[in-house]
Design an enzyme around this catalytic site. Sequence first.
Site, PDB file in Angstrom:
ATOM      1  N   HIS A   1       0.870  -1.200   0.000  1.00  0.00           N
ATOM      2  CA  HIS A   1       0.000   0.000   0.000  1.00  0.00           C
ATOM      3  C   HIS A   1       0.896   1.238   0.000  1.00  0.00           C
ATOM      4  O   HIS A   1       1.516   1.567   1.011  1.00  0.00           O
ATOM      5  CB  HIS A   1      -0.908   0.017   1.227  1.00  0.00           C
ATOM      6  CG  HIS A   1      -1.854   1.175   1.261  1.00  0.00           C
ATOM      7  ND1 HIS A   1      -3.203   1.022   1.475  1.00  0.00           N
ATOM      8  CD2 HIS A   1      -1.669   2.499   1.093  1.00  0.00           C
ATOM      9  CE1 HIS A   1      -3.789   2.201   1.451  1.00  0.00           C
ATOM     10  NE2 HIS A   1      -2.869   3.133   1.228  1.00  0.00           N
TER      11      HIS A   1
ATOM     12  N   HIS B   1       1.531   5.400  -1.676  1.00  0.00           N
ATOM     13  CA  HIS B   1       1.165   6.581  -2.467  1.00  0.00           C
ATOM     14  C   HIS B   1       2.427   7.177  -3.078  1.00  0.00           C
ATOM     15  O   HIS B   1       3.348   7.559  -2.344  1.00  0.00           O
ATOM     16  CB  HIS B   1       0.493   7.642  -1.584  1.00  0.00           C
ATOM     17  CG  HIS B   1      -0.781   7.155  -0.972  1.00  0.00           C
ATOM     18  ND1 HIS B   1      -2.020   7.340  -1.557  1.00  0.00           N
ATOM     19  CD2 HIS B   1      -1.021   6.450   0.169  1.00  0.00           C
ATOM     20  CE1 HIS B   1      -2.953   6.785  -0.809  1.00  0.00           C
ATOM     21  NE2 HIS B   1      -2.372   6.243   0.251  1.00  0.00           N
ATOM     22  N   LEU B   2       2.446   7.270  -4.399  1.00  0.00           N
ATOM     23  CA  LEU B   2       3.624   7.848  -5.077  1.00  0.00           C
ATOM     24  C   LEU B   2       3.354   9.229  -5.657  1.00  0.00           C
ATOM     25  O   LEU B   2       4.291   9.919  -6.056  1.00  0.00           O
ATOM     26  CB  LEU B   2       4.103   6.922  -6.201  1.00  0.00           C
ATOM     27  CG  LEU B   2       4.837   5.648  -5.788  1.00  0.00           C
ATOM     28  CD1 LEU B   2       5.162   4.805  -7.023  1.00  0.00           C
ATOM     29  CD2 LEU B   2       6.119   5.968  -5.023  1.00  0.00           C
ATOM     30  N   ARG B   3       2.063   9.598  -5.769  1.00  0.00           N
ATOM     31  CA  ARG B   3       1.695  10.879  -6.396  1.00  0.00           C
ATOM     32  C   ARG B   3       2.179  10.931  -7.851  1.00  0.00           C
ATOM     33  O   ARG B   3       2.311   9.918  -8.490  1.00  0.00           O
ATOM     34  CB  ARG B   3       2.242  12.080  -5.603  1.00  0.00           C
ATOM     35  CG  ARG B   3       2.098  12.007  -4.094  1.00  0.00           C
ATOM     36  CD  ARG B   3       0.684  11.910  -3.617  1.00  0.00           C
ATOM     37  NE  ARG B   3       0.641  12.058  -2.159  1.00  0.00           N
ATOM     38  CZ  ARG B   3      -0.347  11.607  -1.411  1.00  0.00           C
ATOM     39  NH1 ARG B   3      -1.389  10.976  -1.932  1.00  0.00           N
ATOM     40  NH2 ARG B   3      -0.331  11.774  -0.109  1.00  0.00           N
TER      41      ARG B   3
ATOM     42  N   ASN C   1      -5.283   7.356  -5.949  1.00  0.00           N
ATOM     43  CA  ASN C   1      -6.004   8.591  -5.586  1.00  0.00           C
ATOM     44  C   ASN C   1      -5.264   9.854  -6.047  1.00  0.00           C
ATOM     45  O   ASN C   1      -4.969  10.738  -5.257  1.00  0.00           O
ATOM     46  CB  ASN C   1      -6.308   8.644  -4.079  1.00  0.00           C
ATOM     47  CG  ASN C   1      -5.058   8.659  -3.199  1.00  0.00           C
ATOM     48  OD1 ASN C   1      -4.020   8.144  -3.576  1.00  0.00           O
ATOM     49  ND2 ASN C   1      -5.179   9.256  -2.019  1.00  0.00           N
TER      50      ASN C   1
ATOM     51  N   LYS D   1      -9.286  -0.414  -5.857  1.00  0.00           N
ATOM     52  CA  LYS D   1      -9.309   0.266  -4.561  1.00  0.00           C
ATOM     53  C   LYS D   1     -10.668   0.884  -4.301  1.00  0.00           C
ATOM     54  O   LYS D   1     -11.174   1.658  -5.125  1.00  0.00           O
ATOM     55  CB  LYS D   1      -8.230   1.352  -4.550  1.00  0.00           C
ATOM     56  CG  LYS D   1      -8.232   2.224  -3.305  1.00  0.00           C
ATOM     57  CD  LYS D   1      -7.730   1.468  -2.074  1.00  0.00           C
ATOM     58  CE  LYS D   1      -7.916   2.295  -0.820  1.00  0.00           C
ATOM     59  NZ  LYS D   1      -6.708   2.461  -0.050  1.00  0.00           N
TER      60      LYS D   1
ATOM     61  N   HIS E   1     -10.413   0.993   1.844  1.00  0.00           N
ATOM     62  CA  HIS E   1     -10.192   1.988   2.899  1.00  0.00           C
ATOM     63  C   HIS E   1     -11.379   1.871   3.840  1.00  0.00           C
ATOM     64  O   HIS E   1     -12.484   2.313   3.526  1.00  0.00           O
ATOM     65  CB  HIS E   1     -10.077   3.400   2.320  1.00  0.00           C
ATOM     66  CG  HIS E   1      -9.791   4.421   3.383  1.00  0.00           C
ATOM     67  ND1 HIS E   1      -8.589   5.062   3.492  1.00  0.00           N
ATOM     68  CD2 HIS E   1     -10.549   4.887   4.410  1.00  0.00           C
ATOM     69  CE1 HIS E   1      -8.605   5.877   4.541  1.00  0.00           C
ATOM     70  NE2 HIS E   1      -9.792   5.788   5.108  1.00  0.00           N
TER      71      HIS E   1
ATOM     72  N   HIS F   1      -4.528  -0.782   5.895  1.00  0.00           N
ATOM     73  CA  HIS F   1      -4.072  -0.026   7.067  1.00  0.00           C
ATOM     74  C   HIS F   1      -5.020  -0.148   8.263  1.00  0.00           C
ATOM     75  O   HIS F   1      -5.584   0.845   8.727  1.00  0.00           O
ATOM     76  CB  HIS F   1      -3.845   1.459   6.733  1.00  0.00           C
ATOM     77  CG  HIS F   1      -4.870   2.105   5.844  1.00  0.00           C
ATOM     78  ND1 HIS F   1      -6.213   2.059   6.087  1.00  0.00           N
ATOM     79  CD2 HIS F   1      -4.731   2.831   4.709  1.00  0.00           C
ATOM     80  CE1 HIS F   1      -6.842   2.720   5.141  1.00  0.00           C
ATOM     81  NE2 HIS F   1      -5.974   3.203   4.289  1.00  0.00           N
TER      82      HIS F   1
ATOM     83  N   LEU G   1      -4.949   9.056   8.051  1.00  0.00           N
ATOM     84  CA  LEU G   1      -6.234   8.373   8.101  1.00  0.00           C
ATOM     85  C   LEU G   1      -6.074   6.935   7.638  1.00  0.00           C
ATOM     86  O   LEU G   1      -5.414   6.721   6.626  1.00  0.00           O
ATOM     87  CB  LEU G   1      -7.255   9.101   7.211  1.00  0.00           C
ATOM     88  CG  LEU G   1      -7.691  10.467   7.752  1.00  0.00           C
ATOM     89  CD1 LEU G   1      -8.513  11.218   6.720  1.00  0.00           C
ATOM     90  CD2 LEU G   1      -8.468  10.313   9.060  1.00  0.00           C
TER      91      LEU G   1
ATOM     92  N   ASP H   1       1.455   2.579   3.539  1.00  0.00           N
ATOM     93  CA  ASP H   1       0.628   3.781   3.358  1.00  0.00           C
ATOM     94  C   ASP H   1       1.505   5.030   3.400  1.00  0.00           C
ATOM     95  O   ASP H   1       1.043   6.103   3.804  1.00  0.00           O
ATOM     96  CB  ASP H   1      -0.487   3.863   4.397  1.00  0.00           C
ATOM     97  CG  ASP H   1      -1.614   4.807   3.968  1.00  0.00           C
ATOM     98  OD1 ASP H   1      -1.653   5.199   2.794  1.00  0.00           O
ATOM     99  OD2 ASP H   1      -2.446   5.141   4.825  1.00  0.00           O
TER     100      ASP H   1
ATOM    101  N   HIS I   1       3.151  14.441   1.665  1.00  0.00           N
ATOM    102  CA  HIS I   1       2.591  15.790   1.492  1.00  0.00           C
ATOM    103  C   HIS I   1       3.727  16.746   1.833  1.00  0.00           C
ATOM    104  O   HIS I   1       4.533  16.461   2.727  1.00  0.00           O
ATOM    105  CB  HIS I   1       1.431  16.039   2.460  1.00  0.00           C
ATOM    106  CG  HIS I   1       0.221  15.192   2.214  1.00  0.00           C
ATOM    107  ND1 HIS I   1      -0.723  15.494   1.260  1.00  0.00           N
ATOM    108  CD2 HIS I   1      -0.197  14.039   2.790  1.00  0.00           C
ATOM    109  CE1 HIS I   1      -1.678  14.574   1.267  1.00  0.00           C
ATOM    110  NE2 HIS I   1      -1.380  13.668   2.184  1.00  0.00           N
TER     111      HIS I   1
ATOM    112  N   ALA J   1      -3.804  14.637   5.629  1.00  0.00           N
ATOM    113  CA  ALA J   1      -3.565  13.350   6.298  1.00  0.00           C
ATOM    114  C   ALA J   1      -2.513  12.578   5.532  1.00  0.00           C
ATOM    115  O   ALA J   1      -2.604  12.439   4.315  1.00  0.00           O
ATOM    116  CB  ALA J   1      -4.858  12.556   6.341  1.00  0.00           C
TER     117      ALA J   1
HETATM  118  O1  DOR Z   1      -3.290   9.356   5.752  1.00  0.00           O
HETATM  119  C1  DOR Z   1      -3.660   9.072   4.631  1.00  0.00           C
HETATM  120  N1  DOR Z   1      -3.105   9.654   3.533  1.00  0.00           N
HETATM  121  N2  DOR Z   1      -4.646   8.187   4.477  1.00  0.00           N
HETATM  122  C2  DOR Z   1      -5.191   7.936   3.286  1.00  0.00           C
HETATM  123  O2  DOR Z   1      -6.086   7.147   3.229  1.00  0.00           O
HETATM  124  C3  DOR Z   1      -4.757   8.683   2.085  1.00  0.00           C
HETATM  125  C4  DOR Z   1      -3.397   9.171   2.228  1.00  0.00           C
HETATM  126  C5  DOR Z   1      -3.018  10.203   1.178  1.00  0.00           C
HETATM  127  O3  DOR Z   1      -3.296   9.984  -0.002  1.00  0.00           O
HETATM  128  O4  DOR Z   1      -2.415  11.207   1.538  1.00  0.00           O
HETATM  129 ZN    ZN Z   2      -3.325   5.093   1.651  1.00  0.00          ZN
END
Ligand code: DOR
Ligand code: ZN
Length: 345
Positions: free
Chosen positions: A14, A16-18, A42, A100, A137, A175, A220, A248, A252, A264
């Site tokens: 799990h 996130h690479l953006r 996302n 997802k 999620h 998560h 989150l 996860d 940011h 988050a």
């Molecule tokens: O803390 C989180 N950040 N929870 C998520 O479900 C999404 C993630 C994000 O994309 O920043």
């Molecule tokens: Zn996530």
Amino acid sequence: MSQTLTITRPDDWHLHLRDGEMLKGVLPETTRDFGRAIIMPNLVPPVVTANDAVAYRDRILAAMPEGAEFTPLMTLYLTESTDAADVAAAHASGLVTAVKLYPAGATTNSASGVTNFDKVQGVLEKMAEIGMPLCVHGEVTDPSVDIFDREAVFIDRVLDPLRRRVPGLRVVMEHITTADGVAYVMANDADLGATITTHHLIINRNHILVGGIKPHYYCLPIAKREEHRHALVDAATSGDARFFLGTDSAPHTDPNKESACGCAGVFSATNTMSCLAHVFEQANALDKLEGFASLNGPAFYGLAPNAGQTTLTKHADPVAFPAKIVTGDGDVTLFDPGFPLYWTT
Ligand code: DOR
Ligand code: ZN
């Protein structure tokens, strides 16, 4: 003499690479230690169709550091208009590994998520038929439900009914943060697995709120009470193959975290393996780390473990990790476990 531990090269189930500059900045932090990762869809706009997934995978591959050995495992973001045939074709071709599910509004960039579950019944039935996992999620978005209860309520109100409506669907509870999540997995069969993050094995809600608000611990699902953290550590270190690593790691920039309305996400890609070795050692379970980080995930997804190996070394003195990762979008603060780290990969 320094202590070492050699394990099969880990994966992150799990991540996130953006995109763009952020992708370029954070990708090397994952490819250093991980052979594969399940890539969250996302983005803005989200990765919804097979075509979106091809384009995103190509952008990830173009951002790979020289010599990296890493395979991104793509996911599609489930919406109420997702097409079952598109999903099935993307899975059959090997392009997409999982779908997802974000309840609409549950977290960062989840506005296109699902509100009416009847509308996704056909896609879920197709996925059950072809053995394609659904990554969930697991939080309700009902404003009347306390944020610390949203995972437990989701299990009762949404997840359990959904799994009964679609027998045979393989589901990953992403998560998990509660003893309720652990218990639900343990009470079910091998069709249900769960990822656990690095940070939820280490922090509880006091870390976020006591002695001043700590935005870099806000994510989150939000971290819960200490007893829940204990349940997660017990599950991760138990050797039960239904629990596996999903960091996860969610970058940011600092201004977006250190804000009156901070985003988050905890960014832990860089020091996750060091943190995990510490947690597993403390639990007298270093022998279970390979299962959690390298074997249980591939087994759930029906994939072979990575061919390569990773050797972790425990040093006599604490090791330093950078406080921040510098990206073209701005600095991203690395997860601080709050204790010295001794292990490196
Ligand atoms: O803390 C989180 N950040 N929870 C998520 O479900 C999404 C993630 C994000 O994309 O920043
Ligand atoms: Zn996530």
